[in-house]
Design a protein around this motif. Structure first.
Motif, PDB file in Angstrom:
ATOM      1  N   ASP A   8     -10.224  46.332  75.205  1.00 29.79           N
ATOM      2  CA  ASP A   8     -11.010  47.034  74.537  1.00 29.79           C
ATOM      3  C   ASP A   8     -10.909  48.550  75.223  1.00 29.79           C
ATOM      4  OD1 ASP A   8     -13.574  48.652  73.742  1.00 29.79           O
ATOM      5  OD2 ASP A   8     -14.009  46.587  72.904  1.00 29.79           O
ATOM      6  N   ASP A   9     -10.981  49.557  74.179  1.00 31.05           N
ATOM      7  CA  ASP A   9     -10.756  51.020  74.868  1.00 31.05           C
ATOM      8  C   ASP A   9     -12.123  51.599  75.590  1.00 31.05           C
ATOM      9  OD1 ASP A   9     -12.192  51.092  72.505  1.00 31.05           O
ATOM     10  OD2 ASP A   9     -11.473  52.956  71.891  1.00 31.05           O
ATOM     11  N   GLN A  10     -13.203  50.789  75.430  1.00 31.03           N
ATOM     12  CA  GLN A  10     -14.401  51.158  75.990  1.00 31.03           C
ATOM     13  C   GLN A  10     -14.606  50.588  77.310  1.00 31.03           C
ATOM     14  OE1 GLN A  10     -17.730  51.600  73.358  1.00 31.03           O
ATOM     15  NE2 GLN A  10     -16.328  51.301  71.610  1.00 31.03           N
ATOM     16  N   ALA A  11     -14.822  51.334  78.280  1.00 28.52           N
ATOM     17  CA  ALA A  11     -14.801  50.661  80.042  1.00 28.52           C
ATOM     18  C   ALA A  11     -16.137  49.790  80.007  1.00 28.52           C
ATOM     19  CB  ALA A  11     -14.635  51.732  80.816  1.00 28.52           C
ATOM     20  N   ASP A  12     -17.219  50.286  79.374  1.00 28.38           N
ATOM     21  CA  ASP A  12     -18.432  49.529  79.597  1.00 28.38           C
ATOM     22  C   ASP A  12     -18.657  48.236  78.842  1.00 28.38           C
ATOM     23  OD1 ASP A  12     -18.209  50.983  77.161  1.00 28.38           O
ATOM     24  OD2 ASP A  12     -20.472  51.174  76.956  1.00 28.38           O
ATOM     25  N   ARG A  14     -15.790  46.438  78.338  1.00 26.60           N
ATOM     26  CA  ARG A  14     -15.042  45.302  79.090  1.00 26.60           C
ATOM     27  C   ARG A  14     -15.714  44.975  80.296  1.00 26.60           C
ATOM     28  NH1 ARG A  14     -11.244  49.589  78.538  1.00 26.60           N
ATOM     29  NH2 ARG A  14     -11.218  50.047  81.084  1.00 26.60           N
ATOM     30  N   MET A  15     -16.668  45.915  81.102  1.00 25.20           N
ATOM     31  CA  MET A  15     -17.382  45.545  82.223  1.00 25.20           C
ATOM     32  C   MET A  15     -18.322  44.648  81.788  1.00 25.20           C
ATOM     33  SD  MET A  15     -19.214  47.861  84.993  1.00 25.20           S
ATOM     34  CE  MET A  15     -20.477  48.624  83.823  1.00 25.20           C
ATOM     35  N   SER A  16     -18.990  44.910  80.909  1.00 20.58           N
ATOM     36  CA  SER A  16     -20.047  43.874  80.329  1.00 20.58           C
ATOM     37  C   SER A  16     -19.588  42.474  80.027  1.00 20.58           C
ATOM     38  CB  SER A  16     -20.829  44.535  79.079  1.00 20.58           C
ATOM     39  OG  SER A  16     -21.823  43.450  78.438  1.00 20.58           O
ATOM     40  N   THR A  18     -16.975  41.017  81.286  1.00 19.26           N
ATOM     41  CA  THR A  18     -16.567  40.494  82.562  1.00 19.26           C
ATOM     42  C   THR A  18     -17.354  40.131  83.281  1.00 19.26           C
ATOM     43  OG1 THR A  18     -14.625  42.274  82.536  1.00 19.26           O
ATOM     44  CG2 THR A  18     -15.034  41.291  84.790  1.00 19.26           C
ATOM     45  N   GLU A  30      -8.658  43.306  82.463  1.00 24.06           N
ATOM     46  CA  GLU A  30      -8.760  44.046  81.407  1.00 24.06           C
ATOM     47  C   GLU A  30      -7.716  45.123  80.858  1.00 24.06           C
ATOM     48  OE1 GLU A  30     -12.373  46.351  82.694  1.00 24.06           O
ATOM     49  OE2 GLU A  30     -13.211  44.597  83.589  1.00 24.06           O
ATOM     50  N   GLN A  32      -6.787  48.430  78.242  1.00 20.30           N
ATOM     51  CA  GLN A  32      -7.355  49.407  77.281  1.00 20.30           C
ATOM     52  C   GLN A  32      -6.963  49.627  75.937  1.00 20.30           C
ATOM     53  OE1 GLN A  32      -7.984  53.389  79.159  1.00 20.30           O
ATOM     54  NE2 GLN A  32      -7.150  52.549  80.981  1.00 20.30           N
ATOM     55  N   GLU A  36      -0.985  48.036  76.906  1.00 16.29           N
ATOM     56  CA  GLU A  36      -1.042  47.666  78.406  1.00 16.29           C
ATOM     57  C   GLU A  36      -1.488  46.026  78.232  1.00 16.29           C
ATOM     58  OE1 GLU A  36      -4.590  48.337  81.723  1.00 16.29           O
ATOM     59  OE2 GLU A  36      -4.806  49.710  79.781  1.00 16.29           O
TER      60      GLU A  36
END
Length: 453
Positions: A8-12, A14-16, A18, A30, A32, A36
């Motif tokens: 996913d290109d949105q870090a938040d 991916r973090m959610s 994870t 993860e 982006q 990758e």
């Protein structure tokens, strides 16, 4: 531990994902975007992919996600993919499923829904893996057993009668005689023929893995138990379990095997629940179990449990009548395998095959013919292509200087012994016609078993 790749290109986002999945014991990595992600797939084993369908190129069409799925399929990655999208587009979800995605979830998601989907797909992946292992365990044996000799025809009749029961069967015979093939034959002629035939080579299992291989284990049952594993007894439930090389089972494990055979009950390692398996047991060995029992290497009660019916396969040298049919069958198989169609044996090659003693039995015969199919320059396999030597000339077998008649008699006795009393084969090897060999047998007072009278 299962590894999940979140793209996913949105870090938040991916973090959610994870955080939610880490709490359930999953390892997350993860990426982006697709480029990758493919770099990570090249160096890391991944159990499942969470894929966003829209990146920077577009915000609604799902084109980039669909392209990633197509590339994943082209590169033959067999990994379940759950797609994620902030847009409830049924069309995109359908296209994703057509390209191999296993499920989809809408953003923002409910964590319990996300975890449920991941667990369900990982479980399905394990079932698919177990089914693939099962197919590998089952041999594709559809042809009829090749038999021309009276003793093999009698053996197969016994096997068919035994197959109609659920009695345990012990198959004995030298290495290479076809014990596993006979086990398949019994299964095919049994009421269980539509169920699974599962084979396990006892001699190939390390003692420390014996219970895991036969009864399975739960994740975490021991250090390397990273996932649940089905045991062979559970896989074979309803069908036949073939225990090859049973004589190699260590003495300390024989009591465990005996208990399971008596009760048909077992426990998966790491579980206290007792399970039952409805399996028919066929075992095989090339060892003399009676000697192993006398030497204290094999339990007598286990032997009696295994050999309700015992079937013995004679070595190939004792049934030369089977050699021609077997050799032609094997020639057809190997010619097809190596795309050398229309191959045949010369008369001398066929004679050479028939007269050879085959210490390695059918397995050696198969290897010999396979080698000849590969190496022969012509479609007709000659005697020289087979590279067989019928009677080895060693100092211990050399004949002493004798009168001609006595020497002839000794050669006839030696040839008949070599060909197990087959008069015609012995005569042909010595260059004598049928009538000539019988005249000499009568002249020298030799009985038809190759003994002096």
């Amino acid at each position: 531990m299962d590894t999940i790749l979140i793209i996913d290109d949105q870090a938040d986002v991916r973090m959610s994902a994870t955080i939610a999945l880490n709490q359930m014991g999953y390892h997350c990595i993860e990426a982006q975007g697709p480029d990758e992600a493919f770099e990570m797939l090249a160096r890391t084993g991944v159990s499942l992919i969470l894929l966003d369908m829209n990146f920077k190129l577009d915000t609604t069409s799902g084109e980039e996600g669909l392209r990633f799925l197509q590339q994943l399929k082209t590169q033959q990655y067999d990994i379940p993919v759950v797609v994620m999208t902030a847009w409830a587009s049924v069309d995109v979800a359908v296209q994703a499923m057509q390209l191999g995605a296993v499920d989809f979830i809408e953003k923002p998601w409910n964590n319990m829904r996300l975890i449920s989907i991941v667990e369900q797909q990982l479980k399905q992946q394990q079932i698919t893996h177990d089914n693939a292992c099962l197919k590998a365990l089952q041999s594709d044996v559809s042809e009829e057993y090749i038999a021309q000799s009276e003793q093999m025809i009698h053996l197969l009749a016994q096997a068919r009668r035994a197959a109609k029961t659920d009695a345990s069967i012990l198959i004995t015979g030298e290495n290479g005689t076809g014990k596993s093939l006979l086990a398949h034959y019994i299964h095919q002629h049994s009421a269980r023929h539509a169920q699974r035939f599962v084979s396990i080579n006892i001699g190939a299992i390390a003692p420390s893995l014996f219970e895991s291989e036969l009864f399975g284990h739960k994740k975490g049952a021991f250090t390397d138990a990273k996932e649940d594993r089905l045991g062979r007894f559970e896989i074979a439930d309803g069908g036949t379990l073939f225990l090859d090389e049973i004589a190699t089972l260590p003495l300390e494990l024989q009591s465990k095997m005996l208990r399971v055979l008596e009760s048909r009950e077992f426990e998966v390692l790491g579980s206290s629940k007792t399970q039952q398996a409805d399996v028919r047991i066929i075992a095989a060995t090339n060892a003399e179990l009676a000697n192993s029992i006398e030497q204290g290497e094999f339990r007598r009660d286990l032997f009696f449990r295994l050999n309700t019916i015992e079937l013995h396969i004679a070595p190939l040298r004792e049934r030369p009548e089977d050699i021609e049919a077997l050799s032609r069958h094997l020639l057809h198989q190997h010619s097809k395998k190596y795309q050398r169609h229309g191959m045949s044996f010369s008369p001398s090659a066929q004679q050479s095959l028939t007269y050879y003693s085959w210490p390695g039995n059918v397995r050696e015969l198969s290897h010999c013919i396979e080698r000849a199919v590969i190496m022969s320059e012509h479609s007709v396999i000659t005697e020289s292509d087979l590279s067989l030597q019928h009677i080895e000339a060693t100092p211990s077998s050399a004949l002493p200087l004798l009168p001609l008649d006595e020497l002839e008699k000794q050669m006839i006795l030696k040839a008949m012994a070599e060909f197990n009393g087959n008069v015609i084969a012995a005569g042909e090897f010595l260059g004598l016609s049928k009538s000539a060999i019988y005249r000499r047998i009568e002249k020298f007072g030799i009985d038809l078993k190759g003994r002096e009278s």
